[in-house]
Design a protein around this motif. Structure first.
Motif, PDB file in Angstrom:
ATOM      1  N   GLY A 164       0.786  -1.227   0.000  1.00  0.00           N
ATOM      2  CA  GLY A 164       0.000   0.000   0.000  1.00  0.00           C
ATOM      3  C   GLY A 164       0.819   1.279   0.000  1.00  0.00           C
ATOM      4  N   TYR A 165       1.833   1.352  -0.850  1.00  0.00           N
ATOM      5  CA  TYR A 165       2.674   2.554  -0.908  1.00  0.00           C
ATOM      6  C   TYR A 165       1.843   3.785  -1.250  1.00  0.00           C
ATOM      7  CZ  TYR A 165       7.336   0.422  -0.647  1.00  0.00           C
ATOM      8  OH  TYR A 165       8.478  -0.201  -0.231  1.00  0.00           O
ATOM      9  N   ASP A 166       2.161   4.905  -0.608  1.00  0.00           N
ATOM     10  CA  ASP A 166       1.528   6.172  -0.980  1.00  0.00           C
ATOM     11  C   ASP A 166       2.159   6.650  -2.289  1.00  0.00           C
ATOM     12  OD1 ASP A 166       3.778   8.278  -0.453  1.00  0.00           O
ATOM     13  OD2 ASP A 166       3.747   7.036   1.346  1.00  0.00           O
ATOM     14  N   PRO A 167       1.508   7.612  -2.997  1.00  0.00           N
ATOM     15  CA  PRO A 167       1.999   8.027  -4.320  1.00  0.00           C
ATOM     16  C   PRO A 167       3.467   8.454  -4.353  1.00  0.00           C
ATOM     17  CG  PRO A 167      -0.206   8.862  -3.972  1.00  0.00           C
ATOM     18  CD  PRO A 167       0.226   8.254  -2.668  1.00  0.00           C
ATOM     19  N   LEU A 168       3.922   9.233  -3.358  1.00  0.00           N
ATOM     20  CA  LEU A 168       5.307   9.700  -3.374  1.00  0.00           C
ATOM     21  C   LEU A 168       6.279   8.542  -3.188  1.00  0.00           C
ATOM     22  CD1 LEU A 168       7.372  11.949  -3.486  1.00  0.00           C
ATOM     23  CD2 LEU A 168       7.041  12.307  -1.020  1.00  0.00           C
ATOM     24  N   SER A 169       6.006   7.665  -2.231  1.00  0.00           N
ATOM     25  CA  SER A 169       6.877   6.509  -1.988  1.00  0.00           C
ATOM     26  C   SER A 169       6.900   5.590  -3.202  1.00  0.00           C
ATOM     27  CB  SER A 169       6.408   5.736  -0.753  1.00  0.00           C
ATOM     28  OG  SER A 169       6.472   6.542   0.403  1.00  0.00           O
ATOM     29  N   MET A 170       5.738   5.467  -3.837  1.00  0.00           N
ATOM     30  CA  MET A 170       5.631   4.617  -5.011  1.00  0.00           C
ATOM     31  C   MET A 170       6.471   5.160  -6.162  1.00  0.00           C
ATOM     32  SD  MET A 170       2.119   3.841  -7.004  1.00  0.00           S
ATOM     33  CE  MET A 170       1.804   5.597  -6.979  1.00  0.00           C
ATOM     34  N   ARG A 171       6.387   6.475  -6.378  1.00  0.00           N
ATOM     35  CA  ARG A 171       7.167   7.090  -7.455  1.00  0.00           C
ATOM     36  C   ARG A 171       8.664   6.921  -7.190  1.00  0.00           C
ATOM     37  NH1 ARG A 171       6.130   9.502 -12.606  1.00  0.00           N
ATOM     38  NH2 ARG A 171       8.194  10.146 -13.252  1.00  0.00           N
ATOM     39  N   THR A 172       9.058   7.120  -5.941  1.00  0.00           N
ATOM     40  CA  THR A 172      10.468   6.954  -5.569  1.00  0.00           C
ATOM     41  C   THR A 172      10.929   5.520  -5.820  1.00  0.00           C
ATOM     42  OG1 THR A 172      10.276   8.678  -3.880  1.00  0.00           O
ATOM     43  CG2 THR A 172      12.131   7.154  -3.690  1.00  0.00           C
ATOM     44  N   ALA A 173      10.099   4.568  -5.437  1.00  0.00           N
ATOM     45  CA  ALA A 173      10.440   3.158  -5.633  1.00  0.00           C
ATOM     46  C   ALA A 173      10.571   2.813  -7.106  1.00  0.00           C
ATOM     47  CB  ALA A 173       9.381   2.273  -4.977  1.00  0.00           C
TER      48      ALA A 173
END
Length: 211
Positions: free
Chosen positions: A175-184
């Motif tokens: 359940g990554y949030d949008p910012l964490s997801m983009r970074t990943a």
């Protein structure tokens, strides 16, 4: 005619998305086996026959947005910028497409991943899609880099598809949030790129001839 065609296509995309979203919501609320195609159609406010106009089976609706988004990769790669290398073009289009895949359906994205990981039938379909995607990427690499070595194309497609798939599953499962997801996703693409820098054909600009 073009405007009418565009309206029809947008309506079809909205209907397809509504069916897929309704299906994942019902799977989360009632369970996969307990949810029927009639249930999904009713929740999406369409007739059961309309469901089959978009999806061959209940299993296929689980992969709806993945199929749609992967189709965008080829379209985006067809747009080439002067002086750009194939590797730069891949980064330009892949992160946005993958981010959309992970974001699609919000909280129900984790439901999709859980279903695939828990059910052998869906695992088999997922594996087939991965194989098909790898072959499509391999074909795209051959088009983008006419002189690319056969093994380079196969290995590059495998590294790219395998790496991205693993990160998408991880982001959705946790359940990554949008910012964490983009970074990943940015980090994953960087890792894949580093593995592909030895493939010379991927690092020459489009307009530079093969040696």
């Amino acid at each position: 005619m073009d405007e009418r065609t565009g309206l029809r296509e947008r309506k079809k995309r909205r209907t397809r998305h509504a069916i897929a979203s309704a299906a994942l919501r019902l799977f989360a609320e009632r369970g996969y086996e307990e949810t029927t195609i009639a249930d999904i159609a009713a929740a999406a406010d369409v007739a059961p026959r309309t469901f089959f106009g978009y999806f061959p089976s209940k299993e296929d609706v689980v992969f709806a947005e993945v199929d749609d988004r992967l189709g965008e990769v080829a379209e985006r790669l067809a747009t080439r910028e002067p002086g750009e290398t194939p590797l730069e073009a891949i980064r330009r289009c892949v992160v946005d497409v993958l981010e959309a895949i992970v974001s699609e359906h919000g909280e129900y994205g984790a439901v999709q991943i859980a279903l695939i990981l828990e059910r052998p039938g869906l695992q088999a379909r997922a594996l087939q899609r991965l194989t098909d995607t790898q072959e499509k990427i391999e074909g795209l690499l051959r088009e983008l880099c006419p002189g690319i070595d056969e093994i380079d194309a196969v290995a590059a497609a495998g590294v790219a598809v395998g790496g991205m798939q693993a990160v998408v599953v991880h982001c959705r499962r946790h359940g990554y949030d949008p910012l964490s997801m983009r970074t990943a996703l940015d980090r994953a693409v960087t890792i894949v790129e580093n593995g592909l820098t030895t493939v010379d054909a991927l690092n020459r600009p489009w307009d530079e001839p093969s040696p």
